[in-house]
Design a protein around this motif. Structure first.
Motif, short mmCIF file in Angstrom:
data_model
loop_
_atom_site.label_atom_id
_atom_site.label_comp_id
_atom_site.label_asym_id
_atom_site.label_seq_id
_atom_site.Cartn_x
_atom_site.Cartn_y
_atom_site.Cartn_z
N PHE A 16 -58.56 -6.05 -21.61
CA PHE A 16 -58.29 -5.04 -20.71
C PHE A 16 -56.87 -4.36 -20.78
O PHE A 16 -56.81 -3.14 -20.61
N GLY B 129 -60.84 -11.48 -21.30
CA GLY B 129 -61.06 -10.18 -20.55
C GLY B 129 -59.60 -9.64 -20.10
O GLY B 129 -59.49 -8.41 -20.16
N GLU C 294 -66.66 -6.22 -22.91
CA GLU C 294 -65.42 -5.09 -23.18
C GLU C 294 -66.06 -3.99 -23.90
O GLU C 294 -65.60 -2.79 -23.35
#
Length: 87
Positions: free
Chosen positions: A38, A34, A77
């Protein structure tokens, strides 16, 4: 001696030192995936970095568990990016 680390520094250290012992590996892998996604890291590069991290772990995750976690986080995501209008 550094007293305060950025989240990015923590990600780099995770890659170098691995996912930790059993009981923490899945959560640490999830956070790593993540965090990299990100920050805009290419998904293929994320996969390679996470494989390296798993190899650096004292007790690496089995390939099937690793792949399941990676695929799940990548889908999450992609949904997040679509919800915010990113491509």
């Amino acid at each position: 001696h550094i007293t305060e680390k950025s989240k990015t520094a923590e990600l780099f250290e995770r890659i170098a030192f691995g996912l930790g012992g059993s009981g923490m590996r899945n959560n640490n892998l999830t956070e790593l995936i993540g965090g990299l996604l990100f920050r805009g890291v290419d998904p293929d590069a994320v996969l390679q970095l996470c494989r390296l991290t798993n190899q650096n772990s004292p007790q690496p995750l089995e390939e099937s568990e690793f792949n399941k976690t990676y695929t799940s986080m990548l889908k999450k995501e992609m949904r997040r990016r679509n919800d915010t209008g990113k491509t």
